[in-house]
Design an enzyme around this catalytic site. Structure first.
Site, PDB file in Angstrom:
ATOM      1  CB  CYS A  49     -31.908  53.495 -31.588  1.00 28.01           C
ATOM      2  SG  CYS A  49     -33.532  52.783 -31.303  1.00 28.01           S
ATOM      3  CE  LYS A  52     -28.621  56.926 -31.149  1.00 35.37           C
ATOM      4  NZ  LYS A  52     -28.803  56.886 -29.689  1.00 35.37           N
ATOM      5  CE1 TYR A 180     -28.501  55.895 -26.038  1.00 32.11           C
ATOM      6  CE2 TYR A 180     -28.296  55.759 -23.662  1.00 32.11           C
ATOM      7  CZ  TYR A 180     -29.083  55.731 -24.792  1.00 32.11           C
ATOM      8  OH  TYR A 180     -30.444  55.564 -24.685  1.00 32.11           O
ATOM      9  CD  GLU A 184     -25.226  56.444 -29.664  1.00 34.01           C
ATOM     10  OE1 GLU A 184     -25.114  55.223 -29.518  1.00 34.01           O
ATOM     11  OE2 GLU A 184     -26.328  57.032 -29.600  1.00 34.01           O
ATOM     12  CG  HIS A 438      -6.004  34.076 -37.807  1.00 32.59           C
ATOM     13  ND1 HIS A 438      -5.549  35.115 -37.019  1.00 32.59           N
ATOM     14  CD2 HIS A 438      -5.112  33.936 -38.828  1.00 32.59           C
ATOM     15  CE1 HIS A 438      -4.412  35.577 -37.538  1.00 32.59           C
ATOM     16  NE2 HIS A 438      -4.126  34.878 -38.635  1.00 32.59           N
ATOM     17  CD  GLU A 443      -7.345  36.002 -34.349  1.00 30.14           C
ATOM     18  OE1 GLU A 443      -6.734  34.925 -34.142  1.00 30.14           O
ATOM     19  OE2 GLU A 443      -7.285  36.616 -35.427  1.00 30.14           O
TER      20      GLU A 443
END
Length: 461
Positions: A49, A52, A180, A184, A438, A443
């Site tokens: 990970c 990567k 995954y 990836e 915001h 949001e």
């Protein structure tokens, strides 16, 4: 503590789970040794990970340069040097490897650079040093390794392990797999300018993730230029005239420069002497453990990918810590694997926690769905066509949020915070009561008010 044994705890494997268990156990006063035949840090730090994610960062710049024009920036001629990326990545991995070693030494853990094999329930043979040691408790944390199928020409293929050390960046690549790691790396290669094909034998990749995310990810990856091909696989790899030729199950032929398999990982349990110690294994070769990570032998434990419970680095770390607390800290802790926030560094990025819509409908009589898909504010000037998606899965009876599924920039960062709320059992009303920040994409998580209704399909006359 050490009494009639050489060590109170002997750990086989210095990956994330083994390192954490060693340090915590030593902190409780245990005499601890850990054996590692490759490098300290395990798959995540050395060839998983961390490198990567560095490659993912590198692959994003091509889009960043293009999008900058909409904000008034003029980006001159750009070029990419693969060897520079690999060299700098290796320097960072060396740095992290050194930190892991220093942390173990600081905790008083003895590091043994050797392959370790069980001889019996209390004895470990160190193959590299041609000697035996004994321990009261033994922890197996050997992780998992990439799987390669038995097909003609498989010797020409690589896995994610080798992808981090390619001498040259290929002009064309075919990535096989639907998990995954496959998506990836397909995004990485594509972002770095490689002509990229991804093959998956099923009808839709990313099995086990929410279907809306899966559909949108396929759409977005194709928009970015990845050639996604479902319902097909490779039956043969041949090298001819300086290139690789792949014969597919659908009869097609692909010519490429590199073939990378990301079709799953197998627990590292082969030739560890587990059978001699009487440890029971599952069908996939995984070590069977109870909720406290204890194997079928009461003084031997296992954590991480070698148990094939939830194969993620943070889970292995949590299991290793819980093991040490339980066995050496007199604080029994069973790790809860039911709610695990997860980030997928696909392009676009995904974050998910809790139940998918399909899983929720299987478990609950009723399920409410709140979802939205939109272009982010940045895209109004950058010109990007990439979409963001946000989805909440809710139990209407309790109002509890059962799952949250995100796609878009920084979804991995967002899902960590959202994962706290889901783990604590937050309700939709509590999401709604949270004041929005915001202008942000996030949001939408607290402003989704209208339940999604499935389209009504009328029968033909």
């Amino acid at each position: 503590m050490a009494g009639k044994y050489d060590y109170d705890l002997f750990v086989i494997g210095a990956g994330s789970g083994g390192v954490r268990a060693s340090r915590i156990a030593a902190g409780y006063g245990a005499k601890v040794a850990v054996a590692e035949e490759y490098r300290v840090g395990g798959t995540c730090v050395i060839r998983g990970c961390v490198p990567k994610k560095l490659f993912v960062y590198a692959s994003h710049f091509s889009e960043d340069f293009e999008e900058a024009a909409g904000f008034g920036w003029t980006v001159g001629e750009t070029s990419f040097d693969w060897k520079t990326l690999v060299t700098n990545k290796d320097k960072e991995i060396d740095r992290l490897n050194g930190i892991y070693i220093r942390n173990l030494e600081k905790a008083g853990v003895e590091i043994i650079a050797s392959r370790a094999v069980l001889k019996d329930r209390h004895t470990v043979h160190l193959a590299g040093e041609h000697r035996d040691v004994t321990a009261d408790k033994i922890l197996i944390a050997t992780g998992a390794a990439p799987f390669l199928p038995d097909i003609p020409g498989i010797e020409h293929a690589i896995t994610s392990n080798e992808a981090f050390h390619l001498e040259e960046l290929p002009k064309r690549v075919v990535v096989i797999g639907g998990g995954y790691i496959a998506v990836e790396f397909a995004g990485i290669f594509n972002g770095l300018g490689v002509e990229t094909v991804q093959l998956y034998r099923g009808s839709l990749f990313m099995r086990g993730f929410d279907d809306d995310l899966r559909d949108l990810l396929a759409e977005e990856m194709r928009k970015k230029g990845v050639d996604l091909r479902m319902n097909c696989d490779i039956v043969e790899i041949a090298r001819k005239d300086g290139e690789l030729r792949l014969k597919l199950t659908d009869g097609d032929l692909i010519k490429t420069d590199c073939v990378m398999y990301a079709t799953g990982r197998n627990p590292n349990t082969t030739d560890l002497g587990l059978e001699a110690a009487g440890i029971k294994l599952g069908k996939a070769g995984e070590i069977i453990v109870d909720k406290y990570s204890k194997t079928s032998i009461d003084n031997i434990y296992a954590v991480g990918d070698v148990t094939d419970r939830a194969n993620l680095t943070p889970v292995a770390i949590r299991e290793g810590h819980a093991f040490a607390d339980t066995v050496f800290g007199d604080k029994p802790i069973a790790v809860d694997h039911s709610v695990i926030p997860t980030a997928i560094f696909s392009q676009p990025e995904m974050g998910t926690v809790g139940l998918t819509e399909a899983d929720a409908r299987d478990r609950y009589d009723e399920v409410d769905i709140y979802k939205t898909a939109f272009r982010p504010l940045k895209a109004t000037l950058s010109g990007s066509r990439e979409m963001i998606m946000m989805k909440l899965v809710v139990d209407p009876k309790s109002d509890k949020v059962l799952g949250v599924h995100l796609m878009g920039p920084s979804s991995g960062e967002l899902i960590q915070a959202v994962g706290i709320a889901v783990t604590l059992g937050a309700t939709k009303a509590q999401f709604d009561a949270t004041i929005a920040v915001h202008p942000t994409a996030a949001e939408e998580l607290v402003t989704l008010k209208d339940k999604w209704q499935a389209p009504v399909v009328k029968a033909a006359d």
